[in-house]
Design an enzyme around this catalytic site. Structure first.
Site, PDB file in Angstrom:
ATOM      1  N   LYS A  30       0.843  -1.196   0.000  1.00 46.90           N
ATOM      2  CA  LYS A  30       0.000   0.000   0.000  1.00 46.90           C
ATOM      3  C   LYS A  30       0.881   1.250   0.000  1.00 46.90           C
ATOM      4  O   LYS A  30       1.919   1.289   0.676  1.00 46.90           O
ATOM      5  CB  LYS A  30      -0.908  -0.019   1.241  1.00 46.90           C
ATOM      6  CG  LYS A  30      -1.939   1.111   1.291  1.00 46.90           C
ATOM      7  CD  LYS A  30      -2.861   0.972   2.502  1.00 46.90           C
ATOM      8  CE  LYS A  30      -3.875   2.107   2.560  1.00 46.90           C
ATOM      9  NZ  LYS A  30      -4.822   1.969   3.685  1.00 46.90           N
TER      10      LYS A  30
ATOM     11  N   SER B  71      -9.825   2.509   2.914  1.00 53.26           N
ATOM     12  CA  SER B  71      -8.905   3.152   1.998  1.00 53.26           C
ATOM     13  C   SER B  71      -7.985   2.175   1.265  1.00 53.26           C
ATOM     14  O   SER B  71      -7.329   2.554   0.294  1.00 53.26           O
ATOM     15  CB  SER B  71      -8.031   4.145   2.786  1.00 53.26           C
ATOM     16  OG  SER B  71      -7.198   3.473   3.719  1.00 53.26           O
TER      17      SER B  71
ATOM     18  N   SER C 143     -10.474   0.383   7.221  1.00 52.10           N
ATOM     19  CA  SER C 143      -9.848   0.422   5.895  1.00 52.10           C
ATOM     20  C   SER C 143      -9.167  -0.863   5.454  1.00 52.10           C
ATOM     21  O   SER C 143      -8.682  -0.941   4.339  1.00 52.10           O
ATOM     22  CB  SER C 143      -8.835   1.567   5.827  1.00 52.10           C
ATOM     23  OG  SER C 143      -9.488   2.808   5.778  1.00 52.10           O
TER      24      SER C 143
END
Length: 492
Positions: free
Chosen positions: A79, A158, A182
């Protein structure tokens, strides 16, 4: 040979040890999949083929000698929130344009030390602020699952890039982060497994901060075993992060298959929301039946302050964000938009560099921390947070081992959903089942458990005692064994 990208981490690890294939072959298979398919998903914003191939070659040398860590030769996606040495790290924000750190985050260093191969950086909501992966400077991520009429769906946020890449077999597993849901919400939207560990279980050093008292690193994977393998590597004590707990990391994989016989599972009445879709309630009942049939005792519990969790979260998180994001001013790194004075340069840089959702949260956070409103909002929200934590402590003191809830109030929705775009609160409500876990600092796992009427994945959430992630892997594996794994029909 089997399609190498279809293998779980556990299966790939066994194949590498048996010398059925090499890490170089496995890595090339993933790089080819990214090359041919990433345009359909926008999951990767930076691919690192040279780095991946050099790491794979080093892993093959170790494997040939019978050496290597628990992730030796396994290709992972990272990420964009994690600092990766010499590689694009921008939290998908324009304000960090061109930033390539000269250091590695603790979590990614742990993975590298255990032999993981880095395929590249994954898309995410800007500064991890969002529940749909539509706030990224690099554009939205597309869910590998599609609506009944072919509608493009969000993968959740997210960590949408992480979830989409794992679901579409563009990496064997991925790092993610969870501030209010998230990891768990995108996992539920994509038919993958995601665990948010206890606050302090994984180091936050080298992660771009959103809300420092809530952020926690964790993995998104294809099954529960893979999540256990990844967390065993990601978690560690860390003197560079004073909130990271110095306790040994268990072998989480050893909990797989232990079952739930004799375990006490709590069902909180407060999670039955008004207007909750019938299919979410049915999924919940299915999960209850699975755990009961496996020998668990099901008990009704009460978490009375649950209804205050979402509003309290959306005071605490923006307050911490406004403080953390004050450092981005165009002076030391990233974007700089010149002005006639230094104040004007700050203003121009921040106006151009931050997206609308990030600006909204900075403004909310600055407001609730201001002199006239600090007591009325921020201080009160912190008191509510204490009460939420106490609710869980009371339940766990009564012998409850884990708590079962839905992971999300619905299946994935369309990209550009007009209702969500018009009313940010509707988007925030996606976190209604997940934020309590962050507010209390507890571990929570999302496991796929069924499909909606439209054929989209739905997940169940298990919430555990502090630092008892092993219990979540035990119970999550029981649900997975009963429900199976879910893979999208390939359209790309």
């Amino acid at each position: 040979m089997t399609d190498l990208t279809a293998l779980t981490i556990g299966e790939a690890r066994d194949g590498l040890k048996a010398k059925t294939f090499t890490s170089a072959e496995l890595t090339d298979a993933y790089l080819a999949a990214i090359d041919s398919s990433n345009d359909a998903f926008n999951a990767y914003i930076k691919v690192t083929p040279e780095l991946a191939r050099s790491q794979a070659a080093a892993s093959d040398e170790k494997l040939a000698k019978g050496e290597g860590g628990i992730l030796e030769g396994i290709p992972l996606g990272i990420k964009d929130l994690y600092a990766t040495k010499g590689v694009h790290t921008q939290a998908c924000s324009h304000i960090l344009d061109g930033f390539e750190p000269r250091y590695e985050s603790t979590v990614t260093q742990n993975l590298l030390d255990d032999g993981a191969v880095t395929l590249g950086k994954l898309n995410m909501d800007e500064f991890a602020m969002g529940s749909s992966n539509e706030t990224s400077y690099y554009g939205p991520v597309v869910n590998p699952w599609r609506g009944a009429d072919g509608t493009k769906l969000v993968p959740g946020g997210s960590s949408g890039g992480s979830a989409a890449a794992v679901s579409a077999h563009l990496c064997a597993g991925a790092t993610a982060s969870d501030t209010g849901g998230s990891i768990r919400q995108p996992a539920a939207f994509t038919g993958t497994v995601g665990i948010k560990p206890t606050y302090g279980r994984c180091s936050r050093w080298g992660m771009v901060a959103f809300a420092s008292s809530l952020d926690q690193a964790g993995p998104i994977s294809r099954d529960v075993r893979d999540a256990a393998i990844m967390l065993s590597s990601m978690a560690s004590p860390d003197p560079k992060d004073t909130t990271c707990v110095d306790i040994p990391v268990p072998d989480y994989e050893a909990f797989i298959g232990k079952g739930v016989k004799g375990m006490k599972i709590g069902i909180p009445k407060e999670y039955r929301l008004d207007g909750m879709p019938a299919e979410i309630e049915e999924l919940w009942q299915k999960g209850i039946a699975i755990l009961k049939d496996a020998g668990a005792e099901i008990v009704d519990i009460s978490l009375p302050h649950t209804k205050y969790a979402l509003p309290a979260y959306y005071i605490v998180a923006p307050a911490e964000a406004s403080s953390n994001l004050a450092r981005y001013d165009g002076v030391k790194y990233g974007l700089r938009v010149d002005g006639k004075t230094i104040d004007e340069m700050y203003e121009n840089t921040r106006a151009a560099g931050f997206g609308e959702e990030v600006k909204r949260r900075i403004m909310i956070g600055t407001y609730v921390l201001s002199a006239g409103y600090y007591d009325a909002y921020y201080l009160r929200a912190q008191k509510v947070r204490t009460l939420i934590k106490r609710d869980f402590e009371t339940v766990f003191a009564q012998g409850v081992d884990t708590i079962l809830t839905p992971a999300t109030p619905s299946a994935a929705f369309a990209i550009g959903d007009k209702e969500m775009a018009a009313d940010p609160v509707k988007m925030y409500l996606n976190d209604v089942f997940t934020v309590t876990v962050n507010m209390a600092g507890l571990p929570g796992i999302a496991v796929p458990a069924g499909l909606s009427a439209d054929g989209l994945p739905l997940g169940l959430q298990l919430i555990g005692r502090p630092f008892e992630e092993g219990t979540l892997f035990q119970a999550g594996h029981v649900i997975e064994e009963a429900c199976g794994r879910y893979t999208p029909e390939k359209w790309w």
